[in-house]
Design a protein around this motif. Structure first.
Motif, short mmCIF file in Angstrom:
data_model
loop_
_atom_site.label_atom_id
_atom_site.label_comp_id
_atom_site.label_asym_id
_atom_site.label_seq_id
_atom_site.Cartn_x
_atom_site.Cartn_y
_atom_site.Cartn_z
N UNK A 164 0.82 -1.21 0.00
CA UNK A 164 0.00 0.00 0.00
C UNK A 164 0.86 1.26 0.00
N UNK A 165 0.62 2.14 -0.96
CA UNK A 165 1.33 3.41 -1.01
C UNK A 165 2.58 3.41 -1.86
N UNK A 166 2.96 2.26 -2.42
CA UNK A 166 4.18 2.19 -3.22
C UNK A 166 4.09 3.09 -4.44
N UNK A 167 2.88 3.21 -5.00
CA UNK A 167 2.71 4.02 -6.20
C UNK A 167 2.97 5.50 -5.94
N UNK A 168 2.64 5.95 -4.74
CA UNK A 168 2.86 7.36 -4.40
C UNK A 168 4.34 7.71 -4.33
N UNK A 169 5.13 6.81 -3.74
CA UNK A 169 6.58 7.03 -3.64
C UNK A 169 7.21 7.04 -5.03
N UNK A 170 6.79 6.10 -5.88
CA UNK A 170 7.35 6.01 -7.23
C UNK A 170 6.97 7.24 -8.05
N UNK A 171 5.74 7.68 -7.93
CA UNK A 171 5.31 8.86 -8.69
C UNK A 171 6.08 10.10 -8.25
N UNK A 172 6.27 10.25 -6.95
CA UNK A 172 6.99 11.42 -6.44
C UNK A 172 8.45 11.41 -6.90
N UNK A 173 9.06 10.24 -6.88
CA UNK A 173 10.47 10.12 -7.24
C UNK A 173 10.69 10.29 -8.75
N UNK A 174 9.78 9.75 -9.55
CA UNK A 174 9.96 9.80 -11.00
C UNK A 174 9.36 11.04 -11.64
N UNK A 175 8.34 11.60 -10.98
CA UNK A 175 7.64 12.73 -11.58
C UNK A 175 6.70 12.32 -12.70
N UNK A 176 6.46 11.01 -12.82
CA UNK A 176 5.58 10.47 -13.87
C UNK A 176 4.30 9.95 -13.22
N UNK A 177 3.12 10.31 -13.76
CA UNK A 177 1.86 9.78 -13.20
C UNK A 177 1.93 8.26 -13.10
N UNK A 178 1.57 7.73 -11.92
CA UNK A 178 1.74 6.30 -11.66
C UNK A 178 0.41 5.69 -11.22
N UNK A 179 0.09 4.54 -11.81
CA UNK A 179 -1.19 3.89 -11.55
C UNK A 179 -0.99 2.44 -11.15
N UNK A 180 -1.92 1.94 -10.34
CA UNK A 180 -1.84 0.55 -9.87
C UNK A 180 -3.22 -0.07 -9.87
N UNK A 181 -3.39 -1.24 -10.50
CA UNK A 181 -4.68 -1.94 -10.47
C UNK A 181 -5.06 -2.36 -9.06
N UNK A 182 -6.28 -2.82 -8.89
CA UNK A 182 -6.78 -3.16 -7.55
C UNK A 182 -6.02 -4.32 -6.92
N UNK A 183 -5.63 -5.31 -7.72
CA UNK A 183 -4.79 -6.39 -7.22
C UNK A 183 -3.73 -6.68 -8.27
N UNK A 184 -2.62 -5.96 -8.21
CA UNK A 184 -1.61 -6.06 -9.26
C UNK A 184 -0.95 -7.42 -9.39
N UNK A 185 -1.11 -8.29 -8.39
CA UNK A 185 -0.51 -9.62 -8.45
C UNK A 185 -1.15 -10.48 -9.54
N UNK A 186 -2.39 -10.17 -9.91
CA UNK A 186 -3.12 -11.01 -10.85
C UNK A 186 -3.10 -10.50 -12.28
N UNK A 187 -2.55 -9.33 -12.52
CA UNK A 187 -2.57 -8.75 -13.87
C UNK A 187 -1.73 -9.57 -14.84
N UNK A 188 -0.50 -9.88 -14.46
CA UNK A 188 0.39 -10.63 -15.36
C UNK A 188 -0.14 -12.02 -15.69
N UNK A 189 -0.58 -12.83 -14.70
CA UNK A 189 -1.12 -14.15 -15.07
C UNK A 189 -2.33 -14.07 -15.99
N UNK A 190 -3.17 -13.04 -15.81
CA UNK A 190 -4.31 -12.87 -16.71
C UNK A 190 -3.84 -12.52 -18.11
N UNK A 191 -2.80 -11.68 -18.19
CA UNK A 191 -2.25 -11.33 -19.50
C UNK A 191 -1.62 -12.53 -20.18
N UNK A 192 -0.95 -13.37 -19.39
CA UNK A 192 -0.37 -14.59 -19.94
C UNK A 192 -1.47 -15.47 -20.52
N UNK A 193 -2.56 -15.62 -19.77
CA UNK A 193 -3.68 -16.45 -20.24
C UNK A 193 -4.29 -15.88 -21.52
#
Length: 280
Positions: A242-271
């Motif tokens: 929780x909150x990892x996206x905020x740190x990354x956005x602040x450090x990079x200066x690039x708008x940063x987004x995170x899905x509701x459960x990012x652990x499942x995005x890649x396996x769904x994409x693989x499928x």
């Protein structure tokens, strides 16, 4: 233009997948396509129907892969086979076709092992692609960077006009967060891993883990330098923090987004990349 709508579509698919993990929804046609995600901390199987809709899934935390490399071949095969059989029992059918993914740039090192694990578990392997590119099968980003933060590495795919123009993979990921947690709280590595996964501890952990997250942000900045990147889209189990996206956005200066459960995005994409024609 930032692809906010794609995140919403991704969230809907992930939410449906979370539902069918608990209550599988068999396809009337009986045609199934499986995504096998051999993660450093977790192995996930996602099963879709012929229309690309989630019908079932299962996952198990494991320590059979490190930094994208299979270190316990028998253990990996056993877990994938058991998850496969678990889902088959619920769907009352055989799962035949599967796709898998590897960290960017590791195809010459470990793609053969990943392929063998999937095939030894009883699947016909139909596709093998890199993890962040697989994630974009779900995100459908047109211009930006998909950042897959796994256990040992951070994989990055830069997308322009819907096409992948660069992939990279750098050491630093969830394992490093676990090591810092273990040191800060005087815990064993297994205890720290469980502590880190508990959402109830995330707020206090974020302060301790901020330097590591900022290092990941620096890696991202180095890899996207010279490219026009409208947004960063975080996936992978480590980004559940929780909150990892905020740190990354602040450090990079690039708008940063995170899905509701990012652990499942890649396996769904693989499928979604799975077909009914086995690889040679």
């Amino acid at each position: 233009m930032i692809d906010v709508l794609e995140i919403e579509t991704c969230n809907e698919l992930v939410a449906r997948f979370e539902t069918v993990i608990k209550s599988p929804r068999p396809s009337k046609s009986g045609q199934y396509f499986t995504g096998v995600d051999l993660g450093t901390a977790c192995i996930v199987l996602a099963v879709l129907d012929e229309e690309g809709q989630p019908v079932a899934g299962a996952y198990r935390y494991a320590d059979v892969v490190r930094d994208g490399m299979v270190v316990d071949y028998i253990g990996a095969v056993t877990i994938v086979r058991e998850l496969k059989e678990e889902i088959e029992s619920k769907l009352q059918t055989e799962l035949r076709y599967a796709a898998a993914a590897i960290p960017p740039g590791t195809d010459a090192l470990d793609s053969g092992a990943i392929k063998n694990v999937v095939q030894s578990a009883g699947f016909e392997l139909t596709n093998l692609l890199d993890e962040p590119t697989a994630a974009n099968q779900v995100l459908d980003i047109q211009n930006g960077a998909v950042v897959d933060i796994g256990g040992g590495t951070t994989g990055i795919s830069i997308i322009k006009d819907g096409e992948v123009i660069k992939v990279a993979d750098e050491a630093t990921g969830g394992t490093h967060l676990t090591l810092v947690t273990a040191g800060a709280y005087k815990m064993s590595i297994p205890e720290a891993e469980l502590f880190k996964r508990d959402v109830a501890h995330h707020q206090e952990l974020l302060v301790t883990l901020k330097p590591v997250v900022e290092k990941i942000a620096t890696i991202i900045l180095e890899q996207v330098a010279g490219y026009e990147v409208d947004g960063l889209y975080l996936v992978g189990g480590t980004t559940c923090l929780t909150g990892i996206e905020g740190i990354i956005e602040k450090k990079t200066g690039i708008p940063t987004f995170k899905p509701i459960n990012p652990m499942f995005v890649t396996p769904l994409g693989i499928a979604l990349s799975c077909t009914d024609e086995a690889l040679d």
